[in-house]
Design a protein around this motif. Structure first.
Motif, PDB file in Angstrom:
ATOM      1  N   THR A 134       0.841  -1.186   0.000  1.00 45.93           N
ATOM      2  CA  THR A 134       0.000   0.000   0.000  1.00 45.93           C
ATOM      3  C   THR A 134       0.878   1.237   0.000  1.00 45.93           C
ATOM      4  N   VAL A 135       0.506   2.219  -0.827  1.00 44.36           N
ATOM      5  CA  VAL A 135       1.186   3.501  -0.866  1.00 44.36           C
ATOM      6  C   VAL A 135       0.124   4.568  -0.626  1.00 44.36           C
ATOM      7  N   ALA A 136       0.394   5.473   0.294  1.00 43.42           N
ATOM      8  CA  ALA A 136      -0.585   6.519   0.612  1.00 43.42           C
ATOM      9  C   ALA A 136       0.083   7.889   0.571  1.00 43.42           C
ATOM     10  N   PHE A 137      -0.684   8.895   0.209  1.00 47.85           N
ATOM     11  CA  PHE A 137      -0.182  10.264   0.204  1.00 47.85           C
ATOM     12  C   PHE A 137      -1.347  11.212   0.406  1.00 47.85           C
ATOM     13  N   ARG A 138      -1.043  12.462   0.700  1.00 49.48           N
ATOM     14  CA  ARG A 138      -2.064  13.471   0.969  1.00 49.48           C
ATOM     15  C   ARG A 138      -2.155  14.463  -0.181  1.00 49.48           C
ATOM     16  N   MET A 139      -3.380  15.005  -0.379  1.00 49.38           N
ATOM     17  CA  MET A 139      -3.627  15.989  -1.431  1.00 49.38           C
ATOM     18  C   MET A 139      -4.503  17.100  -0.884  1.00 49.38           C
ATOM     19  N   SER A 140      -4.381  18.268  -1.492  1.00 50.26           N
ATOM     20  CA  SER A 140      -5.294  19.357  -1.148  1.00 50.26           C
ATOM     21  C   SER A 140      -6.632  19.071  -1.833  1.00 50.26           C
ATOM     22  N   ASP A 141      -7.653  19.820  -1.483  1.00 51.80           N
ATOM     23  CA  ASP A 141      -8.975  19.626  -2.100  1.00 51.80           C
ATOM     24  C   ASP A 141      -8.912  19.855  -3.608  1.00 51.80           C
ATOM     25  N   GLU A 142      -8.186  20.882  -4.030  1.00 58.01           N
ATOM     26  CA  GLU A 142      -8.056  21.201  -5.452  1.00 58.01           C
ATOM     27  C   GLU A 142      -7.294  20.096  -6.195  1.00 58.01           C
ATOM     28  N   GLU A 143      -6.207  19.616  -5.605  1.00 55.61           N
ATOM     29  CA  GLU A 143      -5.445  18.532  -6.222  1.00 55.61           C
ATOM     30  C   GLU A 143      -6.297  17.271  -6.352  1.00 55.61           C
ATOM     31  N   LYS A 144      -7.085  16.994  -5.333  1.00 57.52           N
ATOM     32  CA  LYS A 144      -7.956  15.808  -5.362  1.00 57.52           C
ATOM     33  C   LYS A 144      -9.004  15.931  -6.465  1.00 57.52           C
ATOM     34  N   ARG A 145      -9.585  17.132  -6.605  1.00 54.40           N
ATOM     35  CA  ARG A 145     -10.592  17.352  -7.640  1.00 54.40           C
ATOM     36  C   ARG A 145      -9.977  17.143  -9.027  1.00 54.40           C
ATOM     37  N   LEU A 146      -8.776  17.717  -9.246  1.00 53.59           N
ATOM     38  CA  LEU A 146      -8.098  17.546 -10.524  1.00 53.59           C
ATOM     39  C   LEU A 146      -7.742  16.083 -10.781  1.00 53.59           C
ATOM     40  N   GLU A 150      -9.282  13.405  -9.535  1.00 53.49           N
ATOM     41  CA  GLU A 150     -10.524  12.669  -9.826  1.00 53.49           C
ATOM     42  C   GLU A 150     -10.972  12.919 -11.265  1.00 53.49           C
ATOM     43  N   ASP A 151     -10.856  14.161 -11.743  1.00 50.50           N
ATOM     44  CA  ASP A 151     -11.227  14.478 -13.127  1.00 50.50           C
ATOM     45  C   ASP A 151     -10.372  13.702 -14.118  1.00 50.50           C
ATOM     46  N   ARG A 152      -9.064  13.659 -13.863  1.00 51.29           N
ATOM     47  CA  ARG A 152      -8.164  12.934 -14.766  1.00 51.29           C
ATOM     48  C   ARG A 152      -8.448  11.441 -14.773  1.00 51.29           C
ATOM     49  N   VAL A 153      -8.719  10.892 -13.598  1.00 44.15           N
ATOM     50  CA  VAL A 153      -9.037   9.458 -13.523  1.00 44.15           C
ATOM     51  C   VAL A 153     -10.295   9.171 -14.318  1.00 44.15           C
ATOM     52  N   THR A 154     -11.313  10.004 -14.153  1.00 48.26           N
ATOM     53  CA  THR A 154     -12.576   9.817 -14.865  1.00 48.26           C
ATOM     54  C   THR A 154     -12.358   9.872 -16.371  1.00 48.26           C
ATOM     55  N   MET A 155     -11.595  10.864 -16.828  1.00 49.50           N
ATOM     56  CA  MET A 155     -11.342  11.013 -18.274  1.00 49.50           C
ATOM     57  C   MET A 155     -10.516   9.861 -18.833  1.00 49.50           C
ATOM     58  N   SER A 156      -9.646   9.266 -18.000  1.00 49.47           N
ATOM     59  CA  SER A 156      -8.787   8.182 -18.489  1.00 49.47           C
ATOM     60  C   SER A 156      -9.551   6.890 -18.711  1.00 49.47           C
ATOM     61  N   GLY A 157     -10.626   6.699 -17.952  1.00 50.85           N
ATOM     62  CA  GLY A 157     -11.382   5.456 -18.051  1.00 50.85           C
ATOM     63  C   GLY A 157     -10.740   4.306 -17.296  1.00 50.85           C
ATOM     64  N   LEU A 195      -9.172   2.475 -13.654  1.00 50.01           N
ATOM     65  CA  LEU A 195      -9.379   2.458 -12.214  1.00 50.01           C
ATOM     66  C   LEU A 195      -8.358   3.396 -11.580  1.00 50.01           C
ATOM     67  N   LYS A 196      -8.676   3.957 -10.411  1.00 51.20           N
ATOM     68  CA  LYS A 196      -7.733   4.872  -9.743  1.00 51.20           C
ATOM     69  C   LYS A 196      -6.370   4.225  -9.561  1.00 51.20           C
ATOM     70  N   GLN A 197      -6.375   2.982  -9.093  1.00 53.86           N
ATOM     71  CA  GLN A 197      -5.126   2.268  -8.842  1.00 53.86           C
ATOM     72  C   GLN A 197      -4.299   2.165 -10.116  1.00 53.86           C
ATOM     73  N   ASP A 198      -4.929   1.769 -11.219  1.00 59.58           N
ATOM     74  CA  ASP A 198      -4.205   1.615 -12.478  1.00 59.58           C
ATOM     75  C   ASP A 198      -3.726   2.964 -13.004  1.00 59.58           C
ATOM     76  N   PHE A 199      -4.543   3.996 -12.836  1.00 58.65           N
ATOM     77  CA  PHE A 199      -4.157   5.340 -13.267  1.00 58.65           C
ATOM     78  C   PHE A 199      -2.912   5.810 -12.514  1.00 58.65           C
ATOM     79  N   ILE A 200      -2.915   5.617 -11.207  1.00 61.24           N
ATOM     80  CA  ILE A 200      -1.776   6.050 -10.383  1.00 61.24           C
ATOM     81  C   ILE A 200      -0.520   5.273 -10.768  1.00 61.24           C
TER      82      ILE A 200
END
Length: 127
Positions: A38-50, A52-59, A61-66
Protein backbone atom coordinates in the motif's frame (compact mmCIF):
# COMPACT_ATOMS: atom_id res chain seq x y z
CA UNK A 1 -27.88 -14.43 34.58
CA UNK A 2 -24.32 -15.02 35.71
CA UNK A 3 -22.04 -17.45 34.02
CA UNK A 4 -19.65 -19.68 35.83
CA UNK A 5 -15.95 -18.87 35.79
CA UNK A 6 -15.17 -21.85 33.54
CA UNK A 7 -17.85 -20.74 31.09
CA UNK A 8 -16.33 -17.23 30.92
CA UNK A 9 -12.87 -18.71 30.37
CA UNK A 10 -14.21 -20.85 27.54
CA UNK A 11 -15.81 -17.78 25.93
CA UNK A 12 -12.54 -15.85 26.20
CA UNK A 13 -10.60 -18.72 24.67
CA UNK A 14 -13.13 -18.97 21.85
CA UNK A 15 -12.95 -15.20 21.24
CA UNK A 16 -9.15 -15.38 21.22
CA UNK A 17 -9.23 -18.32 18.83
CA UNK A 18 -11.66 -16.63 16.44
CA UNK A 19 -9.60 -13.42 16.47
CA UNK A 20 -6.47 -15.45 15.77
CA UNK A 21 -8.24 -17.23 12.90
CA UNK A 22 -9.45 -13.91 11.50
CA UNK A 23 -5.92 -12.48 11.55
CA UNK A 24 -4.60 -15.65 9.93
CA UNK A 25 -7.19 -15.37 7.13
CA UNK A 26 -6.18 -11.74 6.51
CA UNK A 27 -2.51 -12.70 6.46
CA UNK A 28 -3.15 -15.50 3.95
CA UNK A 29 -5.25 -13.18 1.80
CA UNK A 30 -2.39 -10.65 1.68
CA UNK A 31 0.07 -13.36 0.61
CA UNK A 32 -2.08 -14.28 -2.37
CA UNK A 33 -2.58 -10.72 -3.60
CA UNK A 34 -0.93 -9.63 -6.82
CA UNK A 35 -0.23 -6.21 -5.28
CA UNK A 36 0.16 -6.60 -1.51
CA UNK A 37 1.82 -3.20 -0.88
CA UNK A 38 0.00 0.00 0.00
CA UNK A 39 1.19 3.50 -0.87
CA UNK A 40 -0.59 6.52 0.61
CA UNK A 41 -0.18 10.26 0.20
CA UNK A 42 -2.06 13.47 0.97
CA UNK A 43 -3.63 15.99 -1.43
CA UNK A 44 -5.29 19.36 -1.15
CA UNK A 45 -8.98 19.63 -2.10
CA UNK A 46 -8.06 21.20 -5.45
CA UNK A 47 -5.45 18.53 -6.22
CA UNK A 48 -7.96 15.81 -5.36
CA UNK A 49 -10.59 17.35 -7.64
CA UNK A 50 -8.10 17.55 -10.52
CA UNK A 51 -6.95 13.99 -9.84
CA UNK A 52 -10.52 12.67 -9.83
CA UNK A 53 -11.23 14.48 -13.13
CA UNK A 54 -8.16 12.93 -14.77
CA UNK A 55 -9.04 9.46 -13.52
CA UNK A 56 -12.58 9.82 -14.86
CA UNK A 57 -11.34 11.01 -18.27
CA UNK A 58 -8.79 8.18 -18.49
CA UNK A 59 -11.38 5.46 -18.05
CA UNK A 60 -8.97 3.56 -15.79
CA UNK A 61 -9.38 2.46 -12.21
CA UNK A 62 -7.73 4.87 -9.74
CA UNK A 63 -5.13 2.27 -8.84
CA UNK A 64 -4.21 1.61 -12.48
CA UNK A 65 -4.16 5.34 -13.27
CA UNK A 66 -1.78 6.05 -10.38
CA UNK A 67 0.53 3.15 -11.24
CA UNK A 68 0.71 4.15 -14.91
CA UNK A 69 1.23 7.80 -14.00
CA UNK A 70 4.05 6.97 -11.62
CA UNK A 71 5.83 4.39 -13.71
CA UNK A 72 5.43 5.72 -17.25
CA UNK A 73 5.50 9.50 -17.01
CA UNK A 74 8.43 11.87 -17.23
CA UNK A 75 9.88 12.98 -13.92
CA UNK A 76 11.78 16.20 -13.49
CA UNK A 77 15.03 15.71 -11.67
CA UNK A 78 15.85 18.43 -9.18
CA UNK A 79 19.41 17.86 -8.16
CA UNK A 80 20.10 18.78 -4.56
CA UNK A 81 23.15 17.80 -2.56
CA UNK A 82 21.09 15.22 -0.67
CA UNK A 83 19.64 13.73 -3.89
CA UNK A 84 23.06 13.58 -5.53
CA UNK A 85 24.55 11.91 -2.44
CA UNK A 86 21.78 9.28 -2.45
CA UNK A 87 22.32 8.59 -6.13
CA UNK A 88 26.07 8.25 -5.61
CA UNK A 89 25.51 5.83 -2.72
CA UNK A 90 23.08 3.77 -4.79
CA UNK A 91 25.45 3.75 -7.76
CA UNK A 92 28.24 2.48 -5.49
CA UNK A 93 25.99 -0.36 -4.33
CA UNK A 94 25.02 -1.13 -7.93
CA UNK A 95 28.68 -1.12 -8.97
CA UNK A 96 29.53 -3.65 -6.26
CA UNK A 97 26.60 -5.80 -7.33
CA UNK A 98 27.63 -5.67 -10.98
CA UNK A 99 31.18 -6.67 -10.08
CA UNK A 100 29.92 -9.67 -8.13
CA UNK A 101 27.50 -10.53 -10.92
CA UNK A 102 30.24 -10.51 -13.53
CA UNK A 103 31.69 -13.45 -11.67
CA UNK A 104 28.33 -15.26 -11.67
CA UNK A 105 27.15 -13.96 -15.08
CA UNK A 106 23.67 -13.18 -13.75
CA UNK A 107 22.13 -9.72 -13.22
CA UNK A 108 19.10 -8.86 -11.06
CA UNK A 109 16.27 -7.39 -13.19
CA UNK A 110 15.17 -5.04 -10.40
CA UNK A 111 18.70 -3.71 -10.14
CA UNK A 112 18.83 -3.17 -13.91
CA UNK A 113 15.53 -1.25 -13.81
CA UNK A 114 16.83 0.94 -10.99
CA UNK A 115 20.04 1.60 -12.88
CA UNK A 116 18.10 2.52 -16.04
CA UNK A 117 15.98 4.97 -14.03
CA UNK A 118 19.04 6.63 -12.52
CA UNK A 119 20.69 6.93 -15.92
CA UNK A 120 17.51 8.39 -17.43
CA UNK A 121 17.21 10.99 -14.67
CA UNK A 122 20.83 12.02 -14.84
CA UNK A 123 20.78 12.34 -18.63
CA UNK A 124 17.93 14.84 -18.44
CA UNK A 125 19.80 17.12 -16.10
CA UNK A 126 23.53 16.92 -15.66
CA UNK A 127 24.77 16.58 -12.10
Amino acid sequence: MFRSKSSRETMRQKAKRTEKERLERIKNKEKNRKRPNTVAFRMSDEEKRLFEDRVTMSGLLKQDFIIQSLLFSDVQFRGSNIAIKRIEERLDAIEMNIKSVLKKEELDSVLMEELATIIELTQRKSL
